[in-house]
Structures are given as structure tokens and as C-alpha cells.
Design a protein around this motif. Sequence first.
Motif, mmCIF file in Angstrom:
data_model
loop_
_atom_site.group_PDB
_atom_site.id
_atom_site.type_symbol
_atom_site.label_atom_id
_atom_site.label_comp_id
_atom_site.label_asym_id
_atom_site.label_seq_id
_atom_site.Cartn_x
_atom_site.Cartn_y
_atom_site.Cartn_z
ATOM 1 N N UNK A 153 -28.038 -45.111 -14.226
ATOM 2 C CA UNK A 153 -29.244 -45.399 -13.463
ATOM 3 C C UNK A 153 -30.521 -45.013 -14.227
ATOM 4 N N UNK A 154 -30.368 -44.489 -15.436
ATOM 5 C CA UNK A 154 -31.537 -44.042 -16.194
ATOM 6 C C UNK A 154 -32.524 -45.179 -16.467
ATOM 7 N N UNK A 155 -32.037 -46.389 -16.457
ATOM 8 C CA UNK A 155 -32.907 -47.532 -16.712
ATOM 9 C C UNK A 155 -33.575 -48.095 -15.468
ATOM 10 N N UNK A 156 -33.301 -47.516 -14.310
ATOM 11 C CA UNK A 156 -33.952 -48.011 -13.094
ATOM 12 C C UNK A 156 -35.458 -47.772 -13.173
ATOM 13 N N UNK A 157 -36.214 -48.695 -12.650
ATOM 14 C CA UNK A 157 -37.679 -48.605 -12.741
ATOM 15 C C UNK A 157 -38.209 -47.441 -11.925
ATOM 16 N N UNK A 158 -37.653 -47.222 -10.741
ATOM 17 C CA UNK A 158 -38.171 -46.189 -9.838
ATOM 18 C C UNK A 158 -37.138 -45.077 -9.654
ATOM 19 N N UNK A 159 -37.461 -43.923 -10.188
ATOM 20 C CA UNK A 159 -36.522 -42.806 -10.057
ATOM 21 C C UNK A 159 -36.370 -42.344 -8.603
ATOM 22 N N UNK A 160 -37.373 -42.614 -7.769
ATOM 23 C CA UNK A 160 -37.267 -42.234 -6.368
ATOM 24 C C UNK A 160 -36.222 -43.081 -5.643
ATOM 25 N N UNK A 161 -36.040 -44.312 -6.100
ATOM 26 C CA UNK A 161 -34.986 -45.138 -5.521
ATOM 27 C C UNK A 161 -33.626 -44.542 -5.876
ATOM 28 N N UNK A 162 -33.503 -44.062 -7.123
ATOM 29 C CA UNK A 162 -32.249 -43.426 -7.547
ATOM 30 C C UNK A 162 -31.894 -42.244 -6.655
ATOM 31 N N UNK A 163 -32.843 -41.321 -6.450
ATOM 32 C CA UNK A 163 -32.503 -40.103 -5.717
ATOM 33 C C UNK A 163 -32.338 -40.395 -4.229
ATOM 34 N N UNK A 164 -33.034 -41.397 -3.730
ATOM 35 C CA UNK A 164 -32.833 -41.782 -2.324
ATOM 36 C C UNK A 164 -31.416 -42.321 -2.129
ATOM 37 N N UNK A 165 -30.987 -43.175 -3.050
ATOM 38 C CA UNK A 165 -29.641 -43.740 -2.924
ATOM 39 C C UNK A 165 -28.564 -42.673 -3.149
ATOM 40 N N UNK A 166 -28.851 -41.721 -4.030
ATOM 41 C CA UNK A 166 -27.893 -40.628 -4.246
ATOM 42 C C UNK A 166 -27.744 -39.811 -2.956
ATOM 43 N N UNK A 167 -28.874 -39.517 -2.311
ATOM 44 C CA UNK A 167 -28.834 -38.777 -1.053
ATOM 45 C C UNK A 167 -28.069 -39.524 0.022
ATOM 46 N N UNK A 168 -28.225 -40.841 0.056
ATOM 47 C CA UNK A 168 -27.502 -41.649 1.041
ATOM 48 C C UNK A 168 -26.001 -41.616 0.771
ATOM 49 N N UNK A 169 -25.629 -41.633 -0.509
ATOM 50 C CA UNK A 169 -24.210 -41.533 -0.857
ATOM 51 C C UNK A 169 -23.642 -40.188 -0.412
ATOM 52 N N UNK A 170 -24.394 -39.121 -0.655
ATOM 53 C CA UNK A 170 -23.947 -37.785 -0.226
ATOM 54 C C UNK A 170 -23.783 -37.741 1.290
ATOM 55 N N UNK A 171 -24.754 -38.280 2.009
ATOM 56 C CA UNK A 171 -24.659 -38.307 3.475
ATOM 57 C C UNK A 171 -23.415 -39.068 3.935
ATOM 58 N N UNK A 172 -23.124 -40.173 3.278
ATOM 59 C CA UNK A 172 -21.967 -40.974 3.653
ATOM 60 C C UNK A 172 -20.672 -40.214 3.390
ATOM 61 N N UNK A 173 -20.590 -39.533 2.255
ATOM 62 C CA UNK A 173 -19.382 -38.756 1.950
ATOM 63 C C UNK A 173 -19.233 -37.580 2.910
ATOM 64 N N UNK A 174 -20.346 -36.963 3.301
ATOM 65 C CA UNK A 174 -20.278 -35.869 4.272
ATOM 66 C C UNK A 174 -19.788 -36.385 5.620
ATOM 67 N N UNK A 175 -20.180 -37.601 5.961
ATOM 68 C CA UNK A 175 -19.734 -38.183 7.224
ATOM 69 C C UNK A 175 -18.245 -38.529 7.164
ATOM 70 N N UNK A 176 -17.827 -39.057 6.028
ATOM 71 C CA UNK A 176 -16.440 -39.494 5.893
ATOM 72 C C UNK A 176 -15.478 -38.331 5.673
ATOM 73 N N UNK A 177 -15.957 -37.299 4.985
ATOM 74 C CA UNK A 177 -15.132 -36.118 4.698
ATOM 75 C C UNK A 177 -15.923 -34.863 5.094
ATOM 76 N N UNK A 178 -16.086 -34.619 6.406
ATOM 77 C CA UNK A 178 -16.970 -33.535 6.856
ATOM 78 C C UNK A 178 -16.514 -32.141 6.448
ATOM 79 N N UNK A 179 -15.246 -31.960 6.146
ATOM 80 C CA UNK A 179 -14.745 -30.628 5.804
ATOM 81 C C UNK A 179 -14.678 -30.387 4.297
ATOM 82 N N UNK A 180 -15.023 -31.362 3.519
ATOM 83 C CA UNK A 180 -14.915 -31.230 2.062
ATOM 84 C C UNK A 180 -16.134 -30.516 1.486
#
Length: 266
Positions: A153-180
Motif C-alpha cells: 500500500x506504500x504507493x497509495x496516494x492517500x495514506x489516510x485511506x490506508x490507515x482507515x482501511x486497516x482500522x476497518x480490517x481490524x474491526x472486522x477481525x475483532x467482530x469475527x474472532x472476538x476472543x482472539x
Amino acid sequence: RKNPHGWMLAAVLLLAAAGLLAVHSHQTAAVPPEEPAQEEPPVMVIPAEPALPEDPVEEEPAPEEPWRPVAESAPVDDSYFDDVAFVGDSRTDGFRLYSGLNRGTYFCVTGETVASATELENWKGENGKKVSLAEAVAAADCGKIYLMLGVNELGWVYEQVFIQRYGELVDELKRLQPDAVIYIQSIMPVSQSRSQNDKVFNNERIRLYNSLIVEMCREKGVQYLNVSEAVQDENGVLPAEATTDGIHLKPAYCVKWRDYLKSHTV
């Protein structure tokens, strides 16, 4: 000869007896009957004022330990990783091949990003059906998730889009695996020559992305592993002898990476 005074003596005695009887009757009538004893009125006892209940002592909650990156700890053995899901791109695939850590489950796809991990069905499950990496991890029996994403993702134009999408992925994994327990690994640096000659894969960009990842981990309350410490030199770059292309690690440095994971757990 009859005594002429006998009847007189008898009369006198009768009169005296009658008088005594009259006096006794008079005295008896004159004495009033005894009044019944009066009961003492009960003494009124005023109950004591009840004591007010004491206010419960509120124990102050223990101060929360401030968030920080995972610190060094006593090394764990390989069995710690039996329930780990390793999620990442080609760097994680190299780790799978060369680290010697044949534990856990590896979900790694070359070119994987924080967006494609949820959007693309690029992982073939055991039943042959293709799903996203996030869905594959959701179906896995895992107690810990190690993420290594960001270099693609280093080539993405907006680094804020990168970290927003990373946070969304983390939220999704926390929802899917709440005890992990979720570990986010830093983006490891590239070699000095690669950094100087590449507008995308360079260490300045990597440091920026890592600073965003740290803040995201703090906000989400997940673990941050600065694995860059395991492979970089004193200048914060990947040594030339550690890599063939300036990005991917040789086996000896995959072992350094593995040993860092073993000595940095929560």
C-alpha cells in the motif's frame, strides 16, 4: 332461797355485751375498705435514634496500564503459535517458508492489502470455495491473529485511506474472532539502495505508515509489534545481506523475525 339480785346481775351482763357489740359494729363500719393497689403507669422508653448506614466505601479502580508496544518478555516455545492465524502478503509467505515455525495457519497472498483482505475472494478454502482472507480467518480455530500488511500500500496516494482501511480490517477481525488476541506487526524497512532508488518502496514512506499504524493500534486497543527492530541495522534500514531484492528477507533474517515474535508476547 332465790337471790333477788341474780336477775339484776344477768341484766347488767346482757347490757354490757350489747354495748360491746354496738361499739364493735360502729368501729367496723367506720373503717373504709382498702382501695385496690394502683398499677404504676408504664415508663415510656424512647427508642434510640437508629444509626445511619455507613456510606459504602468505593474502591478506586486500579489505573489502567497505559498502552504501549509489546515489550520484550521471556521467550515462549513453538507451541504458543499452535492457535495462531498468520495473515499477510509475500513477506509473510517467506516467513512461512524459511522461519522454521511450522505451527499455526498461514493466510498469505502475494500482493495482499488491507483492502483486498476483505474485498477480494482470493483465498481458496478447504472445500475449494474462494473467500476473502478475513472470511478464512473467521472460519479458523484461532486464539491469536498476527497481521503483516502495508508494504503493497506504500504507493497509495492517500495514506489516510490506508490507515482507515486497516482500522476497518481490524474491526472486522475483532467482530469475527472476538476472543482472539490481535497483533499488528510493523512494516519492516527496505534496504538502503532500494529506498534511495524507489519512489514507492522507501523507508521514509514506511516510517510514516508505521506511525499511523501505532496510533491505530492505540485507538483500537490491539497489540503492536515493532518487528523492524529484529531485522534493521543501526541506521534503521534492512542490511544488504538480509535481502535479495531489498524487500524480501533471506532465511537467516526470517529466523530473526521468528525469534522476535517468540520473545515479544502478551
